[in-house]
Design a protein around this motif. Structure first.
Motif, mmCIF file in Angstrom:
data_model
loop_
_atom_site.group_PDB
_atom_site.id
_atom_site.type_symbol
_atom_site.label_atom_id
_atom_site.label_comp_id
_atom_site.label_asym_id
_atom_site.label_seq_id
_atom_site.Cartn_x
_atom_site.Cartn_y
_atom_site.Cartn_z
ATOM 1 N N VAL A 80 46.621 46.590 40.142
ATOM 2 C CA VAL A 80 46.623 45.583 39.088
ATOM 3 C C VAL A 80 45.535 45.918 38.086
ATOM 4 O O VAL A 80 44.468 46.428 38.446
ATOM 5 C CB VAL A 80 46.401 44.169 39.672
ATOM 6 N N ARG A 81 45.824 45.675 36.792
ATOM 7 C CA ARG A 81 44.813 45.851 35.775
ATOM 8 C C ARG A 81 43.847 44.688 35.832
ATOM 9 O O ARG A 81 44.247 43.531 35.911
ATOM 10 C CB ARG A 81 45.478 45.905 34.385
ATOM 11 N N LYS A 82 42.566 44.980 35.841
ATOM 12 C CA LYS A 82 41.554 43.930 35.947
ATOM 13 C C LYS A 82 41.576 43.046 34.710
ATOM 14 O O LYS A 82 41.631 43.518 33.577
ATOM 15 C CB LYS A 82 40.151 44.532 36.121
ATOM 16 N N SER A 83 41.546 41.739 34.931
ATOM 17 C CA SER A 83 41.495 40.789 33.820
ATOM 18 C C SER A 83 40.811 39.527 34.306
ATOM 19 O O SER A 83 40.745 39.257 35.505
ATOM 20 C CB SER A 83 42.902 40.461 33.304
ATOM 21 N N GLU A 84 40.305 38.757 33.358
ATOM 22 C CA GLU A 84 39.662 37.501 33.713
ATOM 23 C C GLU A 84 40.730 36.480 34.081
ATOM 24 O O GLU A 84 41.687 36.268 33.347
ATOM 25 C CB GLU A 84 38.835 36.984 32.538
ATOM 26 N N VAL A 85 40.560 35.862 35.254
ATOM 27 C CA VAL A 85 41.557 34.920 35.746
ATOM 28 C C VAL A 85 41.155 33.502 35.371
ATOM 29 O O VAL A 85 40.119 33.004 35.795
ATOM 30 C CB VAL A 85 41.733 35.029 37.275
ATOM 31 N N TYR A 86 41.982 32.850 34.557
ATOM 32 C CA TYR A 86 41.747 31.463 34.188
ATOM 33 C C TYR A 86 42.641 30.517 34.982
ATOM 34 O O TYR A 86 42.229 29.429 35.352
ATOM 35 C CB TYR A 86 41.994 31.246 32.690
ATOM 36 N N SER A 122 48.999 40.308 35.147
ATOM 37 C CA SER A 122 47.589 40.368 34.750
ATOM 38 C C SER A 122 47.348 39.698 33.407
ATOM 39 O O SER A 122 46.255 39.207 33.139
ATOM 40 C CB SER A 122 47.110 41.826 34.716
ATOM 41 N N ILE A 123 48.389 39.677 32.561
ATOM 42 C CA ILE A 123 48.266 38.989 31.272
ATOM 43 C C ILE A 123 48.338 37.485 31.460
ATOM 44 O O ILE A 123 47.522 36.728 30.928
ATOM 45 C CB ILE A 123 49.378 39.442 30.307
ATOM 46 N N VAL A 124 49.328 37.026 32.237
ATOM 47 C CA VAL A 124 49.585 35.587 32.313
ATOM 48 C C VAL A 124 48.469 34.833 33.032
ATOM 49 O O VAL A 124 48.192 33.677 32.709
ATOM 50 C CB VAL A 124 50.963 35.317 32.966
ATOM 51 N N THR A 155 53.896 32.123 29.292
ATOM 52 C CA THR A 155 54.823 33.243 29.257
ATOM 53 C C THR A 155 54.105 34.463 28.700
ATOM 54 O O THR A 155 53.004 34.370 28.154
ATOM 55 C CB THR A 155 56.047 32.936 28.384
ATOM 56 N N VAL A 156 54.768 35.624 28.821
ATOM 57 C CA VAL A 156 54.249 36.873 28.282
ATOM 58 C C VAL A 156 55.290 37.432 27.319
ATOM 59 O O VAL A 156 56.454 37.617 27.691
ATOM 60 C CB VAL A 156 53.971 37.893 29.405
ATOM 61 N N SER A 157 54.898 37.670 26.090
ATOM 62 C CA SER A 157 55.844 38.179 25.103
ATOM 63 C C SER A 157 56.055 39.678 25.276
ATOM 64 O O SER A 157 55.249 40.376 25.905
ATOM 65 C CB SER A 157 55.332 37.898 23.687
ATOM 66 N N ARG A 158 57.132 40.165 24.672
ATOM 67 C CA ARG A 158 57.392 41.602 24.729
ATOM 68 C C ARG A 158 56.262 42.375 24.048
ATOM 69 O O ARG A 158 55.864 43.448 24.520
ATOM 70 C CB ARG A 158 58.725 41.926 24.058
ATOM 71 N N ALA A 217 49.974 45.905 26.545
ATOM 72 C CA ALA A 217 49.303 46.115 27.826
ATOM 73 C C ALA A 217 49.695 47.446 28.444
ATOM 74 O O ALA A 217 48.863 48.167 29.009
ATOM 75 C CB ALA A 217 49.647 44.975 28.782
ATOM 76 N N LEU A 218 50.967 47.782 28.338
ATOM 77 C CA LEU A 218 51.426 49.065 28.877
ATOM 78 C C LEU A 218 50.840 50.217 28.077
ATOM 79 O O LEU A 218 50.509 51.266 28.631
ATOM 80 C CB LEU A 218 52.950 49.120 28.864
#
Length: 478
Positions: free
Chosen positions: A254-260, A295-297, A305-308, A314-315
């Motif tokens: 998983v790509r590291k991201s801040e989790v809210y 990782s985005i959501v 949601t996550v847009s295209r 992200a990719l």
């Protein structure tokens, strides 16, 4: 990559919910009881449960048919309105049951901190008549589907007969069924192509520890045998593990991201998997892309949601070649992801016709000012206007390739104007770096970036180094 995918039709059946958010600020404790007093500022509603899966799939670009049950209440009206605002979701298959209570979850927040959640639901198996209507709706919807999703929140919609009817119908048409499971007995999903349990759900279903790769692999093998399909285990910060029926195992980091907020992260995963499969991609590709979507959501507050565009960016973050040349629009997407990870963006520009030690010194200095460095290069037409018709000596693509190959450069963009001002306004870097032969007040874009807290840095130059002087020496035969 994902922008080239042609997503198909996804049928989603499961527990429909309405997620409500009451937000505001807390400044005192109630004198009536030791509880915080919320000064309410906002009240928003978004689709949840299987409805959130539909929103995620539609946002990515899939055509969606949504099946579930709602009551004849205000929550149903609000849910349908929220869904109707999203393009690409067919609501005609939703079953209306006067005896049903539309599931609603209300989260009360102060800032980003959730104070309490209030659930309105009555968990029960729908009547035989309602189940028959669900099966009929699924029969109609699956006729032109590419993928079917069963979003099981254990709220009653996906009873044994409904699940089996869906799996049988999909099998006859040769289309995959993807299940987000909540049952301990996984044999109920017999005939499904894939299930997507989280680590705890896998433990509850198998009774096996799932703390590390080896334990997850063993538990996934047992889970697969229970229903006969593939297993994708979501493991929070440890990524995902895909176990395929042929014994192949893939661990996706998983790509590291801040989790809210993890609300609805599983919905995003199953929606992304289904959408990618509907585009004709293989399961491993779908799992890798779904990991990025998750990782985005989780970095967003509430059900989201996550847009295209977000997913594509992200990719790009993960597969982008250092120093690649990008269009301005693509650069904006890439920078959005960089900023999401807290990166400081540095910027410099020039013609860079013949790269010399002075250029290298400037780029190295610029690279030290940020986590990511963007270099903007004048187009051929722009150079001719500035330097004359005999320039540039190298075309813009050649110059971009050379600059992009330098270690400090993360992204190259080409601009056609005489100055990079419009590029700077579009990219909004944190710092602009130019040579010390400039005065700070003369740096193009300097005044603009200072309006949002940016800065200008003047780097020391190597004296006597310029493309123009090199050309003159060549012409003089020196």
């Amino acid at each position: 990559m994902i922008n080239d995918f042609n997503f198909g039709r996804v049928v989603i059946i499961g527990d429909l919910m309405l997620d409500c958010y009451v937000s505001g600020s807390v400044h005192r404790i109630s004198p009536e009881a030791p509880v915080p007093v919320l000064h309410r500022a906002h009240h928003t509603v978004v689709p949840g449960g299987a409805a959130n899966v539909a929103m995620n799939a539609a946002t990515l670009g899939s055509s969606v048919a949504l099946i579930g049950i709602v009551g004849r209440d205000i929550s149903a009206e609000m849910l349908k309105k929220a869904l109707a605002d999203a393009p690409g979701i067919d609501l005609s298959y939703i079953v209306d049951d006067p005896e049903w209570i539309t599931i609603a979850k209300t989260r009360v927040l102060s800032g980003r901190q959730q104070i309490v959640r209030i659930d309105e639901e009555r968990i029960e198996t729908p009547s035989a008549e309602t189940r028959a209507r669900l099966i009929h709706a699924a029969t109609m919807a699956i006729k032109d589907a590419d993928v079917v999703v069963c979003s099981d929140y254990a709220k009653g919609v996906l009873s044994d007969d409904v699940i089996q009817a869906v799996c049988v119908m999909a099998s006859k048409r040769g289309i995959p069924v993807v299940v987000d499971p909540k049952r301990k007995d996984l044999s109920a999903y017999k005939g499904a192509y894939l299930i997507t349990p989280n680590r705890n759900e896998l433990y509850m279903a198998t009774g096996m520890s799932c703390k590390n790769d080896e334990e997850v692999e063993r538990a996934a093998r047992v889970a697969s045998a229970a229903f006969g399909g593939n297993v994708l285990v979501t493991r929070s910060e440890d990524g995902m593990t895909l176990y395929e029926t042929d014994g192949k195992i893939t661990h996706v980091q998983v790509r590291k991201s801040e989790v809210y907020d993890v609300s609805g992260a599983g919905d995003t995963v199953v929606a992304t998997i289904a959408s990618i499969l509907s585009a004709g991609q293989d399961l491993e590709t779908a799992a890798v892309i779904a990991s990025s979507a998750a990782s985005i959501v989780v970095s967003k507050l509430g059900t989201a949601t996550v847009s295209r565009a977000e997913l594509s960016a992200a990719l790009l973050w993960e597969i982008q070649e250092d120093g690649e040349t990008a269009t301005l629009a693509r650069a904006q997407d890439i920078i959005e992801v960089w900023r999401h990870h807290g990166a400081r963006i540095a910027f410099t520009n020039g013609c860079f016709d013949l790269v010399h030690p002075g250029h290298i010194a400037l780029i190295k200095a610029a690279g030290r000012q940020g986590d990511k460095l963007i270099v903007a290069i004048n187009s051929d037409a722009s150079v001719k206007r500035l330097k004359g018709q005999t320039r540039p000596l190298q075309d813009e693509q050649a110059r971009a390739t050379v600059i992009g190959a330098l270690r400090d450069v993360d992204l190259v963009v080409i601009f056609d104007e005489d100055t990079p001002l419009e590029t700077i306004k579009a990219l909004r870097p944190d710092v602009i770096v130019k040579g010390a032969d400039y005065q700070e007040c003369d740096v193009v874009g300097g005044d603009f970036i200072k309006t949002y807290g940016g800065s200008v840095v003047l780097a020391e130059l190597i004296s006597g180094r310029s493309t123009t002087s090199i050309v003159r020496k060549m012409q003089a035969g020196a």
